[in-house]
Design an enzyme around this catalytic site. Structure first.
Site, PDB file in Angstrom:
ATOM      1  N   ASP A 100       0.853  -1.183   0.000  1.00 37.95           N
ATOM      2  CA  ASP A 100       0.000   0.000   0.000  1.00 37.95           C
ATOM      3  C   ASP A 100       0.896   1.243   0.000  1.00 37.95           C
ATOM      4  O   ASP A 100       1.490   1.574  -1.011  1.00 37.95           O
ATOM      5  CB  ASP A 100      -0.899  -0.105   1.241  1.00 37.95           C
ATOM      6  N   VAL A 150      -9.832  -3.435   0.238  1.00 35.27           N
ATOM      7  CA  VAL A 150     -10.142  -4.820  -0.118  1.00 35.27           C
ATOM      8  C   VAL A 150      -9.988  -5.749   1.082  1.00 35.27           C
ATOM      9  O   VAL A 150      -9.161  -5.504   1.960  1.00 35.27           O
ATOM     10  CB  VAL A 150      -9.254  -5.305  -1.280  1.00 35.27           C
TER      11      VAL A 150
HETATM   12  P1  XMP Z   1       1.956  -0.261   3.930  1.00 32.48           P
HETATM   13  O1  XMP Z   1       3.092  -0.016   4.837  1.00 32.48           O
HETATM   14  O2  XMP Z   1       2.336  -0.686   2.540  1.00 32.48           O
HETATM   15  O3  XMP Z   1       1.209  -1.432   4.658  1.00 32.48           O
HETATM   16  O4  XMP Z   1       0.961   0.893   3.891  1.00 32.48           O
HETATM   17  C1  XMP Z   1       0.430  -2.342   4.011  1.00 32.48           C
HETATM   18  C2  XMP Z   1      -0.520  -2.874   5.052  1.00 32.48           C
HETATM   19  O5  XMP Z   1      -1.674  -2.021   5.087  1.00 32.48           O
HETATM   20  C3  XMP Z   1      -2.837  -2.776   5.193  1.00 32.48           C
HETATM   21  N1  XMP Z   1      -3.727  -2.483   4.043  1.00 32.48           N
HETATM   22  C4  XMP Z   1      -4.878  -3.071   3.768  1.00 32.48           C
HETATM   23  N2  XMP Z   1      -5.532  -4.048   4.404  1.00 32.48           N
HETATM   24  N3  XMP Z   1      -7.252  -3.945   2.796  1.00 32.48           N
HETATM   25  C5  XMP Z   1      -6.723  -4.481   3.896  1.00 32.48           C
HETATM   26  O6  XMP Z   1      -7.307  -5.403   4.448  1.00 32.48           O
HETATM   27  C6  XMP Z   1      -6.679  -2.961   2.103  1.00 32.48           C
HETATM   28  O7  XMP Z   1      -7.202  -2.501   1.089  1.00 32.48           O
HETATM   29  C7  XMP Z   1      -5.420  -2.489   2.633  1.00 32.48           C
HETATM   30  N4  XMP Z   1      -4.553  -1.552   2.215  1.00 32.48           N
HETATM   31  C8  XMP Z   1      -3.532  -1.563   3.115  1.00 32.48           C
HETATM   32  C9  XMP Z   1      -2.399  -4.214   5.218  1.00 32.48           C
HETATM   33  O8  XMP Z   1      -2.390  -4.625   6.561  1.00 32.48           O
HETATM   34  C10 XMP Z   1      -1.017  -4.242   4.666  1.00 32.48           C
HETATM   35  O9  XMP Z   1      -0.217  -5.260   5.219  1.00 32.48           O
END
Ligand code: XMP
Ligand code: MG
Length: 173
Positions: A100, A150
Site C-alpha cells: 500500500d 479490499v
Molecule cells: P503499507 O506499509 O504498505 O502497509 O501501507 C500495508 C498494510 O496495510 C494494510 N492495508 C490493507 N488491508 N485492505 C486491507 O485489508 C486494504 O485494502 C489495505 N490496504 C492496506 C495491510 O495490513 C497491509 O499489510
C-alpha cells in the site's frame, strides 16, 4: 460498510496468478534454496498457496512488524515476531498480502537487508501503486488494484473477512 456482491478478484483468478507467480519464482531461483518469510497475519494465506507450488527447496519463517513513521522514509520497524532462522547468506523472499503506502514493507526490507542475506526479494499478491509514499517496488506482483479497501484472502477489516477465499471490496452502504 458492506462487501461487494461480486468479488474484485475471484478464486479462479487467484489460483491462476499464484500458479504464474510460483512458476516465475521457481525459474528465477532454480538451483538455490529459498527462505520464504510471510508477513503475519495477512501474508500467510497467499504464502501458503504460493509455497505449495514452488519447485525449489523452501524454508519458511514468519515475521510480524509494526512500523513507526519518523522523518526517514520507511520509518523504524519493531518486529513483534522476529525471524528465528538466520538470514545471513540466504536467498530471502518476503511475502505480503498487499503493498500500500510501502512504509511497513520498506522498513521490514531494511531490517532484513541489514542482516546480510545473499539476496532479498519481495512478493505481494496485491499492489496499490496509487497509494505509495515510499519508493519501493515488489519483484513479484499478483495484481494491481485501484485505491479501494479490499478484504479476503488474508486481508482484513478489524480482523474480519481474512478467511474469505476471494477478494472483495469493502463498500460504504
Ligand atoms: P503499507 O506499509 O504498505 O502497509 O501501507 C500495508 C498494510 O496495510 C494494510 N492495508 C490493507 N488491508 N485492505 C486491507 O485489508 C486494504 O485494502 C489495505 N490496504 C492496506 C495491510 O495490513 C497491509 O499489510
Ligand atoms: Mg497486513
Amino acid at each position: 460498510m458492506r462487501l461487494s456482491d461480486r468479488p474484485l478478484v475471484s478464486e479462479e483468478q487467484i489460483t491462476r496468478r499464484v500458479d504464474e507467480l510460483a512458476a516465475a519464482i521457481s525459474r528465477d531461483f532454480e538451483g538455490r534454496e529459498l527462505l520464504v518469510m510471510p508477513v503475519l497475519k495477512g501474508g500467510v494465506f497467499f504464502a501458503a498457496d504460493l509455497m505449495r507450488r514452488l519447485t525449489v527447496p523452501v524454508f519458511v519463517d514468519f515475521i510480524r512488524a509494526r512500523s513507526y513513521h519518523g522523518t526517514r522514509s520507511g520509518g523504524t520497524v519493531e518486529f513483534l515476531v522476529s525471524p528465528s532462522e538466520p538470514v545471513v547468506g540466504r536467498h530471502v523472499l518476503v511475502v505480503e498480502d498487499i503493498l500500500d503506502t510501502g512504509r511497513t514493507t520498506a522498513a521490514v526490507l531494511d531490517r532484513i537487508q541489514a542482516e546480510g542475506p545473499a539476496s532479498l526479494a519481495l512478493c505481494v499478491f496485491l499492489d496499490k501503486p496509487s497509494r505509495r509514499l515510499v519508493d519501493i517496488k515488489a519483484d513479484y506482483v499478483g495484481l494491481e488494484v485501484p485505491d479501494v479497501y479490499v478484504v479476503g484472502y488474508g486481508l482484513d477489516y478489524n480482523e474480519q473477512y481474512r478467511h474469505l477465499p476471494a477478494i472483495y471490496v469493502l463498500e460504504d452502504p
